[in-house]
Write a protein that holds these residues in place. Structure first.
Motif, short mmCIF file in Angstrom:
data_model
loop_
_atom_site.label_atom_id
_atom_site.label_comp_id
_atom_site.label_asym_id
_atom_site.label_seq_id
_atom_site.Cartn_x
_atom_site.Cartn_y
_atom_site.Cartn_z
N THR A 1 0.83 -1.21 0.00
CA THR A 1 0.00 0.00 0.00
C THR A 1 0.86 1.25 0.00
O THR A 1 2.06 1.21 0.33
N CYS A 2 0.23 2.37 -0.32
CA CYS A 2 0.93 3.65 -0.25
C CYS A 2 1.34 3.97 1.18
O CYS A 2 2.43 4.50 1.41
N GLU A 3 0.48 3.64 2.14
CA GLU A 3 0.80 3.92 3.54
C GLU A 3 2.05 3.16 3.97
O GLU A 3 2.95 3.72 4.62
N GLN A 4 2.14 1.88 3.62
CA GLN A 4 3.33 1.11 3.94
C GLN A 4 4.57 1.70 3.27
O GLN A 4 5.64 1.78 3.88
N THR A 5 4.42 2.11 2.02
CA THR A 5 5.56 2.63 1.28
C THR A 5 6.00 3.98 1.82
O THR A 5 7.19 4.28 1.91
N SER A 6 5.04 4.82 2.19
CA SER A 6 5.39 6.10 2.81
C SER A 6 6.15 5.88 4.11
O SER A 6 7.14 6.58 4.40
N ALA A 7 5.70 4.92 4.92
CA ALA A 7 6.40 4.62 6.17
C ALA A 7 7.82 4.14 5.89
O ALA A 7 8.77 4.49 6.61
N TYR A 8 7.97 3.34 4.83
CA TYR A 8 9.31 2.88 4.47
C TYR A 8 10.18 4.05 4.01
O TYR A 8 11.36 4.13 4.37
N LEU A 9 9.62 4.97 3.24
CA LEU A 9 10.39 6.14 2.79
C LEU A 9 10.82 7.00 3.96
O LEU A 9 11.93 7.55 3.97
N ASP A 10 9.95 7.13 4.96
CA ASP A 10 10.34 7.86 6.16
C ASP A 10 11.51 7.17 6.86
O ASP A 10 12.43 7.83 7.36
N ARG A 11 11.47 5.85 6.90
CA ARG A 11 12.57 5.08 7.50
C ARG A 11 13.85 5.28 6.71
O ARG A 11 14.92 5.52 7.29
N LEU A 12 13.75 5.18 5.38
CA LEU A 12 14.92 5.29 4.51
C LEU A 12 15.51 6.68 4.56
O LEU A 12 16.73 6.86 4.62
N ASP A 13 14.65 7.70 4.49
CA ASP A 13 15.06 9.10 4.59
C ASP A 13 16.15 9.46 3.59
O ASP A 13 17.20 10.00 3.96
N GLU A 14 15.90 9.14 2.34
CA GLU A 14 16.84 9.45 1.27
C GLU A 14 16.17 10.34 0.23
O GLU A 14 15.17 9.95 -0.38
N PRO A 15 16.67 11.56 0.02
CA PRO A 15 16.10 12.43 -1.02
C PRO A 15 16.15 11.74 -2.38
O PRO A 15 17.10 11.03 -2.70
N GLY A 16 15.12 11.95 -3.16
CA GLY A 16 15.09 11.34 -4.50
C GLY A 16 14.31 10.06 -4.56
O GLY A 16 13.97 9.59 -5.65
N PHE A 17 14.02 9.43 -3.43
CA PHE A 17 13.19 8.23 -3.41
C PHE A 17 11.73 8.63 -3.23
O PHE A 17 11.41 9.53 -2.44
N GLY A 18 10.84 7.97 -3.96
CA GLY A 18 9.41 8.23 -3.84
C GLY A 18 8.61 6.99 -4.18
O GLY A 18 9.15 5.89 -4.28
N ILE A 19 7.32 7.21 -4.37
CA ILE A 19 6.38 6.13 -4.67
C ILE A 19 6.02 6.15 -6.15
O ILE A 19 5.75 7.21 -6.72
N LEU A 20 6.00 4.97 -6.75
CA LEU A 20 5.35 4.78 -8.04
C LEU A 20 3.91 4.35 -7.72
O LEU A 20 3.68 3.24 -7.25
N TYR A 21 2.95 5.25 -7.97
CA TYR A 21 1.54 4.94 -7.74
C TYR A 21 0.99 4.27 -8.99
O TYR A 21 1.03 4.85 -10.08
N ASP A 22 0.49 3.05 -8.85
CA ASP A 22 -0.03 2.27 -9.97
C ASP A 22 -1.53 2.04 -9.77
O ASP A 22 -1.94 1.49 -8.75
N THR A 23 -2.34 2.45 -10.75
CA THR A 23 -3.80 2.37 -10.60
C THR A 23 -4.28 0.92 -10.53
O THR A 23 -5.32 0.65 -9.92
#
Length: 285
Positions: free
Chosen positions: A160-182
């Motif tokens: 999910t996006c929520e899981q991925t956002s939490a992972y991005l917060d953990r990673l804390d690396e500029p330039g990383f984001g989510i690929l949102y797939d419909t």
């Protein structure tokens, strides 16, 4: 906003032999293509392909996956994580040679490999260690990174996006984001458009796949594509809307994505109707 086409509809390894379809995509109006980088052993191949795409006038993004458990970022085996870092380093090199703007995909675990339970704290930490090791190289190359949460039938680390956002917060690396797939959001999110809004508000979305609920022609199913595009236009999204559709042309990919039947009469319908539908949705949003 730019409209792209994922080339996995035709091939897992793009070559000069695919020039006619690349030209057809340009003639249709596409701004660029998404090139699979599944074999990063030959950087010169992607440099030459970048020259072909320059000649045609197509920009590009790149997509990769984790090839197998021996290269798994979530593995407890340090050797497997080291191989994952080496693999992703080479994918970045190939993407840079190609002239890619964004490296996208589920490159956090091998597809179809399950533990029998959800992601553990240790697996998430292992993955962050691998991604942290290659983040500087991607950033130095001005290559954005977009991690794609997939449905639960293909992976288990990020669904999910929520899981991925939490992972991005953990990673804390500029330039990383989510690929949102419909397509995946249609399966996993209780409110697909709401999940997108939340991820956008957090500044986490840096790539979008337009994919129908059956992986077929965009606009001929029930995925919330029009509403997705409306939200993206509303917030001033200026990245890629890339069509992703799968057929039976690549047996290995068809098996991995569970494509057992045809979802469209021909591939031309997918890219011509899909392109027109995206432009129509954007214009009326």
């Amino acid at each position: 906003m730019k409209v792209g086409m994922n080339l996995l509809l035709w091939t897992g390894h793009v070559t000069q032999a695919d020039r006619d379809i690349l030209q057809a995509l340009k003639d249709t109006g596409f701004d660029g293509v998404e090139v699979p980088v599944f074999d990063p052993s030959d950087v010169s191949h992607y440099k030459a392909l970048g020259g072909i795409l320059d000649d045609i006038g197509l920009e590009r993004t790149s997509v990769t996956i984790i090839p197998d458990a021996q290269h798994s970022p979530i593995s407890d085996d340090p050797a497997a994580r080291a191989r994952a870092i080496d693999y992703l380093d080479r994918v970045i090199e190939c993407s840079v040679a190609l002239g890619s703007q964004v490296l996208v995909g589920p490159w956090y675990q091998p597809l179809g490999v399950f533990s029998g339970e959800g992601p553990t704290e240790r697996e998430l930490a292992n993955c962050a260690q691998v991604h942290g090791a290659i983040a500087g190289k991607a950033r130095a190359a001005n290559l954005a990174c977009a991690l794609e949460p997939l449905n639960r039938f293909e992976c288990y680390l990020l669904n999910t996006c929520e899981q991925t956002s939490a992972y991005l917060d953990r990673l804390d690396e500029p330039g990383f984001g989510i690929l949102y797939d419909t397509f995946h959001a249609n399966i996993e999110e209780k409110n697909p458009v709401g999940a997108l809004r939340t991820a956008l508000a957090r500044g986490h979305v840096n790539h979008v796949h337009i994919s129908e609920n059956d992986r077929g022609t965009p606009g001929r199913g029930h995925a919330r594509i029009a509403e997705t595009i409306s939200v993206l236009k509303e917030v001033g999204y200026d990245g890629w809307l890339t069509i992703e559709a799968f057929g039976k042309a690549l047996p290995e990919l068809a098996a991995a994505t569970r494509v057992w039947r045809d979802f469209f009469p021909d591939r031309e319908q997918v890219y011509t109707e899909g392109y027109a539908y995206i432009r129509e949705c954007w214009a009326r949003a």
